[in-house]
Write an enzyme that holds these catalytic residues in place. Structure first.
Site, PDB file in Angstrom:
ATOM      1  N   SER A  62       0.839  -1.202   0.000  1.00  0.00           N
ATOM      2  CA  SER A  62       0.000   0.000   0.000  1.00  0.00           C
ATOM      3  C   SER A  62       0.873   1.252   0.000  1.00  0.00           C
ATOM      4  CB  SER A  62      -0.898   0.023   1.242  1.00  0.00           C
ATOM      5  OG  SER A  62      -1.657  -1.161   1.322  1.00  0.00           O
TER       6      SER A  62
HETATM    7  N1  SAH Z   1      -0.375  -4.615   4.273  1.00  0.00           N
HETATM    8  C1  SAH Z   1       0.227  -4.942   3.015  1.00  0.00           C
HETATM    9  C2  SAH Z   1      -0.680  -4.587   1.850  1.00  0.00           C
HETATM   10  C3  SAH Z   1      -0.961  -5.790   1.066  1.00  0.00           C
HETATM   11  S1  SAH Z   1      -2.204  -5.722  -0.153  1.00  0.00           S
HETATM   12  C4  SAH Z   1       1.608  -4.313   2.875  1.00  0.00           C
HETATM   13  O1  SAH Z   1       1.966  -3.509   3.730  1.00  0.00           O
HETATM   14  O2  SAH Z   1       2.337  -4.663   1.944  1.00  0.00           O
HETATM   15  C5  SAH Z   1      -3.393  -6.825   0.551  1.00  0.00           C
HETATM   16  C6  SAH Z   1      -2.979  -8.248   0.804  1.00  0.00           C
HETATM   17  O3  SAH Z   1      -4.131  -8.913   1.302  1.00  0.00           O
HETATM   18  C7  SAH Z   1      -2.518  -9.030  -0.412  1.00  0.00           C
HETATM   19  O4  SAH Z   1      -1.232  -9.539  -0.178  1.00  0.00           O
HETATM   20  C8  SAH Z   1      -3.554 -10.167  -0.527  1.00  0.00           C
HETATM   21  O5  SAH Z   1      -2.984 -11.394  -0.961  1.00  0.00           O
HETATM   22  C9  SAH Z   1      -4.062 -10.268   0.895  1.00  0.00           C
HETATM   23  N2  SAH Z   1      -5.366 -10.866   1.054  1.00  0.00           N
HETATM   24  C10 SAH Z   1      -6.470 -10.740   0.263  1.00  0.00           C
HETATM   25  N3  SAH Z   1      -7.484 -11.461   0.781  1.00  0.00           N
HETATM   26  C11 SAH Z   1      -7.030 -12.044   1.915  1.00  0.00           C
HETATM   27  C12 SAH Z   1      -7.608 -12.916   2.896  1.00  0.00           C
HETATM   28  N4  SAH Z   1      -8.880 -13.339   2.835  1.00  0.00           N
HETATM   29  N5  SAH Z   1      -6.820 -13.320   3.919  1.00  0.00           N
HETATM   30  C13 SAH Z   1      -5.535 -12.933   4.028  1.00  0.00           C
HETATM   31  N6  SAH Z   1      -4.937 -12.117   3.136  1.00  0.00           N
HETATM   32  C14 SAH Z   1      -5.673 -11.683   2.091  1.00  0.00           C
END
Ligand code: SAH
Length: 209
Positions: A62
């Site tokens: 993000s």
């Molecule tokens: N907090 C992260 C942002 C990642 S984007 C950072 O700092 O890099 C969101 C993430 O949520 C993705 O990696 C995606 O694979 C994950 N995601 C989506 N649905 C999910 C679920 N049901 N359970 C766990 N992770 C999930």
């Protein structure tokens, strides 16, 4: 002497302050966590730009503003035990770990979870536990949480299991919407507050992979 990354981080923190982030614990964390270590080498030079970056498997880290905004919006104290849904790169978990006593973070892609765990360990963030699994189910064996930050967009509001795993008076911050765009909402004691418009990758429910 300050390194280039130190200077870029300091400038990023000034911009975050200018965009309205005023929580000193969050700003201090953003000044210290090396974002360049959480992104693929090919985009490390862009680590301190104000946008999301690709981290593989169609996922993104993000943008700094959204990480800072979510970390502040959960309004949990230094002694808090917090949960993050969507580990992705591990960067958001690192920021939360500098603001709170302990962090559990869960990611559905095992490959991303493993990579994030390795980076967090190598940087010495020893108060973060990285799990692989469906974050929509929360992490019941580590509940209750003093705050929950969801970093993927839920279509129909926050998953009920997450609300059940909140401690009394604790807040859940979750983007809600369809096709990647919607609003960031804060849920506390049965009430919902709209914190503004956001874009996120979707929360995919129904099992880890
Ligand atoms: N907090 C992260 C942002 C990642 S984007 C950072 O700092 O890099 C969101 C993430 O949520 C993705 O990696 C995606 O694979 C994950 N995601 C989506 N649905 C999910 C679920 N049901 N359970 C766990 N992770 C999930």
């Amino acid at each position: 002497m300050a390194s280039r990354a130190d200077r870029e981080r300091a400038a990023m923190v000034d911009r975050l302050r200018g965009r309205g982030i005023s929580d000193d614990r969050v700003l201090d964390a953003m000044r210290l966590v090396p974002r360049e270590r959480f992104v693929p080498r090919g985009v490390a030079g862009a680590a301190y730009q104000d946008n999301p970056l690709p981290i593989g498997l169609d996922q993104t880290i993000s943008a700094p503003l959204i990480v800072a905004f979510s970390a502040a919006a959960v309004q949990a104290g230094p002694d808090a035990h917090v949960l993050e849904i969507g580990t992705g790169s591990g960067y958001g978990a690192a920021v939360l770990s500098r603001c709170h006593r302990s962090v559990v973070t869960i990611e559905r892609h095992a490959e991303l979870a493993d990579r994030a765990r390795t980076v967090l360990e190598s940087l010495g963030y020893d108060n973060v536990e990285v799990r692989t699994g469906d974050g929509a189910l929360g992490v019941p064996d580590r509940a209750p949480f003093d705050g929950i930050v969801v970093t993927a967009m839920a279509e129909d509001g926050p998953p009920p299991a997450l609300l059940e795993q909140l401690a009394p008076d604790a807040a859940l911050v979750c983007p809600v919407g369809r096709h990647g765009s919607g609003t960031l909402s804060r849920f506390r004691n049965g009430r919902e507050e709209n914190l503004g418009a956001v874009a996120f990758v979707p929360l995919v429910t129904g099992g880890a992979r």
